[in-house]
Design a protein around this motif. Structure first.
Motif: not given
Length: 154
Positions: A31-32, A35-36, A39, A76
């Motif tokens: 998830k991290e 997000e970094t 998309s 994302v």
């Protein structure tokens, strides 16, 4: 760039690790990572590798792990991207020979419908017919999760 050259192979291999807790830790950290990187990177770079990993995975535990990754990456993604890239993999998983993979796919479909607006067209034309078919599966757990997921369809 550094992730892609140094850490990506290690990360993807941790999703295939024989130890459950290693796979779980990789799922949580994904998830991290998405997000970094965002998309576009997730859809163009990571998702194809996850789909490939699903199709290459010989053990059912690896296929289940790949399914558990999908909620993490979907955060994302737009609803259209989910319908285009994630839903086909979930539908493929509902046709697996292993009941655990099929009911996990049903659970992930439920999660996607509860957390994303997938649109009535994709739900009614793709998802719902698959779930209704699984309601007659030979495995009682598959039937149960298919029925629960079908109840979420409009």
């Amino acid at each position: 760039e550094m992730f892609q050259s140094k850490l990506e192979a290690l990360f993807l291999s941790s999703l295939r690790d024989s130890v459950h807790s290693v796979r779980q830790a990789a799922i949580l950290h994904l998830k991290e990572i998405v997000e970094t990187f965002g998309s576009q990177w997730t859809v163009e770079h990571l998702l194809p590798k996850l789909v490939e990993q699903y199709s290459q995975a010989s053990g059912y535990a690896n296929r289940v792990t790949t399914l558990h990754v999908l909620p993490q990456v979907s955060g994302v993604m737009t609803a259209d991207q989910i319908v285009q890239f994630v839903v086909p993999l979930l539908i493929k998983a509902t046709k697996d020979t292993v009941p655990n993979v099929k009911f996990c796919a049903c659970r992930m479909i439920m999660w996607m419908m509860e957390n994303h607006n997938l649109g009535s067209t994709s739900i009614n034309s793709i998802i719902k017919p698959t779930l209704l078919e699984l309601e007659h599966d030979s495995d009682i757990d598959v039937q149960y999760y298919a029925q629960r997921a079908a109840q979420l369809c409009p």
